[in-house]
Scaffold this motif. Sequence first.
Motif, PDB file in Angstrom:
ATOM      1  N   PHE B  39      32.540 -68.519  12.197  1.00  0.00           N
ATOM      2  CA  PHE B  39      31.123 -68.388  12.554  1.00  0.00           C
ATOM      3  C   PHE B  39      30.493 -69.710  12.974  1.00  0.00           C
ATOM      4  O   PHE B  39      29.269 -69.852  12.909  1.00  0.00           O
ATOM      5  CB  PHE B  39      30.350 -67.758  11.389  1.00  0.00           C
ATOM      6  CG  PHE B  39      30.808 -66.349  11.113  1.00  0.00           C
ATOM      7  CD1 PHE B  39      30.545 -65.336  12.021  1.00  0.00           C
ATOM      8  CD2 PHE B  39      31.545 -66.058   9.964  1.00  0.00           C
ATOM      9  CE1 PHE B  39      30.985 -64.040  11.775  1.00  0.00           C
ATOM     10  CE2 PHE B  39      31.993 -64.769   9.722  1.00  0.00           C
ATOM     11  CZ  PHE B  39      31.711 -63.753  10.630  1.00  0.00           C
ATOM     12  N   PRO B  41      29.669 -71.084  15.809  1.00  0.00           N
ATOM     13  CA  PRO B  41      28.558 -71.065  16.769  1.00  0.00           C
ATOM     14  C   PRO B  41      27.236 -70.629  16.146  1.00  0.00           C
ATOM     15  O   PRO B  41      26.173 -70.966  16.656  1.00  0.00           O
ATOM     16  CB  PRO B  41      29.008 -70.051  17.826  1.00  0.00           C
ATOM     17  CG  PRO B  41      30.479 -69.954  17.670  1.00  0.00           C
ATOM     18  CD  PRO B  41      30.767 -70.210  16.239  1.00  0.00           C
ATOM     19  N   TRP B  42      27.285 -69.852  15.067  1.00  0.00           N
ATOM     20  CA  TRP B  42      26.047 -69.407  14.410  1.00  0.00           C
ATOM     21  C   TRP B  42      25.565 -70.390  13.352  1.00  0.00           C
ATOM     22  O   TRP B  42      24.467 -70.283  12.876  1.00  0.00           O
ATOM     23  CB  TRP B  42      26.271 -68.036  13.772  1.00  0.00           C
ATOM     24  CG  TRP B  42      26.425 -66.953  14.802  1.00  0.00           C
ATOM     25  CD1 TRP B  42      25.412 -66.255  15.395  1.00  0.00           C
ATOM     26  CD2 TRP B  42      27.633 -66.495  15.381  1.00  0.00           C
ATOM     27  NE1 TRP B  42      25.925 -65.376  16.314  1.00  0.00           N
ATOM     28  CE2 TRP B  42      27.288 -65.496  16.340  1.00  0.00           C
ATOM     29  CE3 TRP B  42      28.982 -66.830  15.217  1.00  0.00           C
ATOM     30  CZ2 TRP B  42      28.238 -64.829  17.101  1.00  0.00           C
ATOM     31  CZ3 TRP B  42      29.919 -66.155  15.984  1.00  0.00           C
ATOM     32  CH2 TRP B  42      29.557 -65.165  16.914  1.00  0.00           C
ATOM     33  N   LEU B  43      26.442 -71.298  12.956  1.00  0.00           N
ATOM     34  CA  LEU B  43      26.080 -72.213  11.881  1.00  0.00           C
ATOM     35  C   LEU B  43      25.457 -73.502  12.406  1.00  0.00           C
ATOM     36  O   LEU B  43      24.877 -74.265  11.648  1.00  0.00           O
ATOM     37  CB  LEU B  43      27.315 -72.556  11.041  1.00  0.00           C
ATOM     38  CG  LEU B  43      27.873 -71.390  10.209  1.00  0.00           C
ATOM     39  CD1 LEU B  43      29.165 -71.789   9.528  1.00  0.00           C
ATOM     40  CD2 LEU B  43      26.854 -70.944   9.178  1.00  0.00           C
ATOM     41  N   THR B  44      25.640 -73.759  13.673  1.00  0.00           N
ATOM     42  CA  THR B  44      25.071 -74.991  14.230  1.00  0.00           C
ATOM     43  C   THR B  44      24.567 -74.712  15.645  1.00  0.00           C
ATOM     44  O   THR B  44      25.188 -73.960  16.391  1.00  0.00           O
ATOM     45  CB  THR B  44      26.123 -76.126  14.251  1.00  0.00           C
ATOM     46  OG1 THR B  44      25.586 -77.210  15.007  1.00  0.00           O
ATOM     47  CG2 THR B  44      27.435 -75.681  14.865  1.00  0.00           C
ATOM     48  N   PRO B  45      23.421 -75.275  16.005  1.00  0.00           N
ATOM     49  CA  PRO B  45      22.886 -75.050  17.349  1.00  0.00           C
ATOM     50  C   PRO B  45      23.627 -75.870  18.411  1.00  0.00           C
ATOM     51  O   PRO B  45      23.469 -75.625  19.604  1.00  0.00           O
ATOM     52  CB  PRO B  45      21.438 -75.486  17.237  1.00  0.00           C
ATOM     53  CG  PRO B  45      21.408 -76.437  16.090  1.00  0.00           C
ATOM     54  CD  PRO B  45      22.506 -76.045  15.162  1.00  0.00           C
ATOM     55  N   TYR B  81      33.910 -76.869  14.420  1.00  0.00           N
ATOM     56  CA  TYR B  81      34.832 -76.427  15.475  1.00  0.00           C
ATOM     57  C   TYR B  81      36.241 -76.963  15.234  1.00  0.00           C
ATOM     58  O   TYR B  81      37.219 -76.358  15.671  1.00  0.00           O
ATOM     59  CB  TYR B  81      34.305 -76.845  16.855  1.00  0.00           C
ATOM     60  CG  TYR B  81      33.207 -75.920  17.354  1.00  0.00           C
ATOM     61  CD1 TYR B  81      33.534 -74.749  18.028  1.00  0.00           C
ATOM     62  CD2 TYR B  81      31.869 -76.214  17.136  1.00  0.00           C
ATOM     63  CE1 TYR B  81      32.546 -73.886  18.469  1.00  0.00           C
ATOM     64  CE2 TYR B  81      30.863 -75.362  17.561  1.00  0.00           C
ATOM     65  CZ  TYR B  81      31.206 -74.197  18.233  1.00  0.00           C
ATOM     66  OH  TYR B  81      30.233 -73.336  18.662  1.00  0.00           O
TER      67      TYR B  81
END
Lengths: 339, 287
Positions: B39, B41-45, B81
């Motif tokens: 997840f 992409p949802w945890l960091t902008p 990532y």
Amino acid sequence: MHLSDPAKAVATAVPLLEVEDLVVEFRQRGRVVRAVNHVSLTLGQGETLGIVGESGSGKSVLCRSFLRLLPSPPAVVTASRISFNGQNLPDLTEDQMQAIRGTDISMVFQNPMGALNPVWPIGDQITEGEVVRGRLAPANRRKRAIELLTRVGIPAPELRVDEYPHQWSGGMVQRAVIAMAVAGAPKLILADEPTTALDVTIQNQILALLMELQAETGTALILVSHDLAVVAESCDRVAVMYAGRIMEIAPTDRIFVAPKHAYTLGLLGSIPRIEGGDQALEPIPGQPPNLADLPPGCPFAPRCRFASSACAGADMTLREVAPGHFSACIRANELGGVA
Amino acid sequence: MTAIPTQPRGRLLTEITRWPGSLKIGTVLFVLICLAGIFAPWLTPYGPNEQDLKNTLVAPSLAHPFGTDNFGRDVFARVLYGIRINLPFGIITTYVPMIYGVVLGALAGYWGGWFDAILMRILDVTVAFPFLVLIIVIVAILGPGIHNIYIAIFLTAWTMYARLARAEMLVERNKDYILAARTLGYGTGRIVFRHALPNVSNSSIIFSTSDFVLNIMLLSGLSFLGLGVAPPTPEWGAMIAEGRDFLFDAWWICTLPGLALVVTGTALCLIGDGLAQRLGERRHALV
């Protein structure tokens, strides 16, 4: 049960298994240990043969050599003939032998806890042989497993069938091992000390179960044991082994009443008897001989209280001393009155 | 006769309650790490390679929890990532060689003889060859990149599993249930793969958790040396290598990816420890 039974006598007329001059040697680093020494025997259809002898006398090796289960090297098996059901076993290829194992001949082991795979449910293990051979559709596996477990007297088999060996007691696992052995409807079951690892009450139940299944299916049984009582209870004939040789082979009722070999006599003398009072046991003095360096003649002679000078050069072939009663003892006829 | 069912089927929950603490903690940590990777992409902008040259070397703050590096990339995003690089690498380099290592070792142990002799000599040669030299040779021939590291590891990593499985097989093959399987006329394949294999893979499974850590460390180490993944990729070791020039001004660029490595390693070690306890209750655990 006995040879005098006419039906049995007819059955024995066509032998299921005939072993002639079987020798098993273990050869390692130039040493040759002769574990089975020129053994010949026959076994009738549906007959029960007991093989008794002390540890290291070659009983288990003898059984395993029929099925070609000994690791080779070091084991070297030679025989003029091992005829089973019309086939000469030494002539068969490994694939043909594999087809005989588990279908025509199966085995029950001494230590039930080791004989099942610890990581598989019991029901799967006892039906695997039939599934592998395409005799049982995988869909019917569970039903068949329950049927087999019922047959060997496991209570509540429909609950037990999915359990693992460690959840069962030794006696129950031995029943499962027997179920596995009879699943393929074999013509011969080799039971290698099937009751030795169990306590006495369970021993009787397991023996009774083997006898019962045998009576139902007409399977022949070779029962290896060092317990004379077990053999006396269940066998038609008994072979006494010592140092890799068959010393005496006779119908059960004769071998206990009129043994014709000094070694058999010694074995019988070393059983504790309840009616014997405080009379001391008569153990056989000395040690079994070193199988790598066997003395010539009778291997029991050095420990035998009847030994004469002739024993060291004795011819160890079995001689018929009474109908159906064979002994390798050269003084067999002199032993008559001793028992 | 009525029997009392001893254990219900579907016993996953019962099993988990029996786990030792280290296995529970390790599993929770490991699952969290996996989820963080999935997840990301949802945890960091921020994206892992998104540069913001106006905000370079920013110290950890609410906007950038792990700070930013010399290109203004968000270190937290890169660490998240990075999980997507390091964990799959660890899984592949551990479990692919484990499969054929255990199979080869089990066969060698079961058959013995010439197969065993040849395999063990190949194994000795492989073990004797220094791994870093091998990888430098491979990278020199094929060029740097993660695929070449896979080749090097696949050539060498099976050895330990083969040894473990062979050693266990030497014990198992003499047990009665193997003899019983032969007595029932089963073929070698069935005996080795269905009957023996589940019983000879215990120590390999336990060893694999430490091997997993070592392989992640190896990738990071190789990337640090410039033999691993190419620079913009957010790999933890590469990040540490890039950040070491700024160690005095911006400690977070090196330290926090390093911490991610430590946490991942700890989680796996705890799992290994707990598994050894749980699986090895009747046996000796190796690691």
